[in-house]
Design a protein around this motif. Structure first.
Motif, PDB file in Angstrom:
ATOM      1  N   VAL A 135       0.839  -1.206   0.000  1.00  0.00           N
ATOM      2  CA  VAL A 135       0.000   0.000   0.000  1.00  0.00           C
ATOM      3  C   VAL A 135       0.873   1.256   0.000  1.00  0.00           C
ATOM      4  N   GLY A 136       1.971   1.229   0.739  1.00  0.00           N
ATOM      5  CA  GLY A 136       2.888   2.366   0.748  1.00  0.00           C
ATOM      6  C   GLY A 136       3.438   2.653  -0.637  1.00  0.00           C
ATOM      7  N   GLU A 137       3.803   1.611  -1.363  1.00  0.00           N
ATOM      8  CA  GLU A 137       4.328   1.786  -2.720  1.00  0.00           C
ATOM      9  C   GLU A 137       3.238   2.301  -3.661  1.00  0.00           C
ATOM     10  N   LEU A 138       2.011   1.820  -3.520  1.00  0.00           N
ATOM     11  CA  LEU A 138       0.906   2.321  -4.349  1.00  0.00           C
ATOM     12  C   LEU A 138       0.645   3.798  -4.075  1.00  0.00           C
ATOM     13  N   ILE A 139       0.693   4.190  -2.815  1.00  0.00           N
ATOM     14  CA  ILE A 139       0.497   5.594  -2.458  1.00  0.00           C
ATOM     15  C   ILE A 139       1.642   6.432  -3.024  1.00  0.00           C
ATOM     16  N   ARG A 140       2.875   5.927  -2.933  1.00  0.00           N
ATOM     17  CA  ARG A 140       4.036   6.653  -3.449  1.00  0.00           C
ATOM     18  C   ARG A 140       3.890   6.899  -4.950  1.00  0.00           C
ATOM     19  N   ARG A 141       3.515   5.857  -5.680  1.00  0.00           N
ATOM     20  CA  ARG A 141       3.336   5.993  -7.133  1.00  0.00           C
ATOM     21  C   ARG A 141       2.236   6.993  -7.462  1.00  0.00           C
ATOM     22  N   THR A 142       1.131   6.910  -6.739  1.00  0.00           N
ATOM     23  CA  THR A 142       0.005   7.801  -6.987  1.00  0.00           C
ATOM     24  C   THR A 142       0.387   9.253  -6.702  1.00  0.00           C
ATOM     25  N   LEU A 143       1.037   9.493  -5.562  1.00  0.00           N
ATOM     26  CA  LEU A 143       1.463  10.857  -5.233  1.00  0.00           C
ATOM     27  C   LEU A 143       2.454  11.382  -6.269  1.00  0.00           C
ATOM     28  N   SER A 144       3.405  10.547  -6.666  1.00  0.00           N
ATOM     29  CA  SER A 144       4.392  10.964  -7.664  1.00  0.00           C
ATOM     30  C   SER A 144       3.713  11.350  -8.968  1.00  0.00           C
ATOM     31  N   GLU A 145       2.768  10.526  -9.379  1.00  0.00           N
ATOM     32  CA  GLU A 145       2.031  10.768 -10.620  1.00  0.00           C
ATOM     33  C   GLU A 145       1.240  12.073 -10.553  1.00  0.00           C
ATOM     34  N   VAL A 146       0.528  12.276  -9.455  1.00  0.00           N
ATOM     35  CA  VAL A 146      -0.305  13.469  -9.289  1.00  0.00           C
ATOM     36  C   VAL A 146       0.559  14.723  -9.256  1.00  0.00           C
ATOM     37  N   LEU A 147       1.670  14.665  -8.537  1.00  0.00           N
ATOM     38  CA  LEU A 147       2.547  15.833  -8.433  1.00  0.00           C
ATOM     39  C   LEU A 147       3.274  16.111  -9.752  1.00  0.00           C
ATOM     40  N   ALA A 148       3.642  15.072 -10.484  1.00  0.00           N
ATOM     41  CA  ALA A 148       4.335  15.252 -11.758  1.00  0.00           C
ATOM     42  C   ALA A 148       3.408  15.848 -12.822  1.00  0.00           C
ATOM     43  N   ARG A 149       2.164  15.406 -12.817  1.00  0.00           N
ATOM     44  CA  ARG A 149       1.211  15.899 -13.816  1.00  0.00           C
ATOM     45  C   ARG A 149       0.624  17.251 -13.454  1.00  0.00           C
ATOM     46  N   GLY A 150       0.772  17.656 -12.196  1.00  0.00           N
ATOM     47  CA  GLY A 150       0.201  18.932 -11.764  1.00  0.00           C
ATOM     48  C   GLY A 150      -1.301  18.879 -11.615  1.00  0.00           C
ATOM     49  N   ASP A 151      -1.812  17.769 -11.084  1.00  0.00           N
ATOM     50  CA  ASP A 151      -3.259  17.600 -10.913  1.00  0.00           C
ATOM     51  C   ASP A 151      -3.816  18.335  -9.702  1.00  0.00           C
TER      52      ASP A 151
END
Length: 131
Positions: free
Chosen positions: A19-35
């Motif tokens: 779950v920690g890795e899934l959250i990390r990926r999701t946060l990285s994706e959201v921050l990279a895309r500027g959502d």
């Protein structure tokens, strides 16, 4: 008699790691895309190095670092200011029973690696390791 489920000294469970890795990926994706609807946060490049979750998965601590290491305090303030929106996005994308409370800390890993590298390059340490 019931087993003691206390995990004194034990590391995180497989579920916590997953779950920690899934959250990390999701946060990285959201921050990279500027959502996020905050232009100050969207203009910064932020690395999410690791996310650690509590055993009940209700608290997630994200270890972050701005690209280049500049503006560390500003990044923590911006992430804290947008914590609710980030939590909502994480909860929605991961479909967890409870969206975890997000906490942000600076990732010290790179500083620790630099300190270790510096220590290993000292003359006294080199002499000890060359033998």
């Amino acid at each position: 008699m019931a087993k003691n489920k206390s995990l004194d000294g034990a590391g995180p469970s497989q579920r916590q790691l997953r779950v920690g890795e899934l959250i990390r990926r999701t946060l990285s994706e959201v921050l990279a895309r500027g959502d996020v609807h905050d232009p100050d946060l969207n203009r910064m490049s932020i690395t999410v190095g690791e996310v650690r979750t509590s055993p009940d998965l209700r608290i997630a601590t994200a270890y972050v670092l701005p690209l280049g290491g500049d503006g560390k305090d500003e990044v923590l303030k911006l992430l804290a200011r947008n914590k609710g929106e980030l939590r909502h996005v994480v909860g929605k994308k991961l479909a967890l029973k409870f969206a975890p409370d997000l906490r942000f800390q600076l990732d010290q890993t790179f500083d620790q690696m630099d300190d270790t590298r510096r220590m290993l390059n000292q003359d006294a340490v080199r002499r000890d390791t060359d033998n």
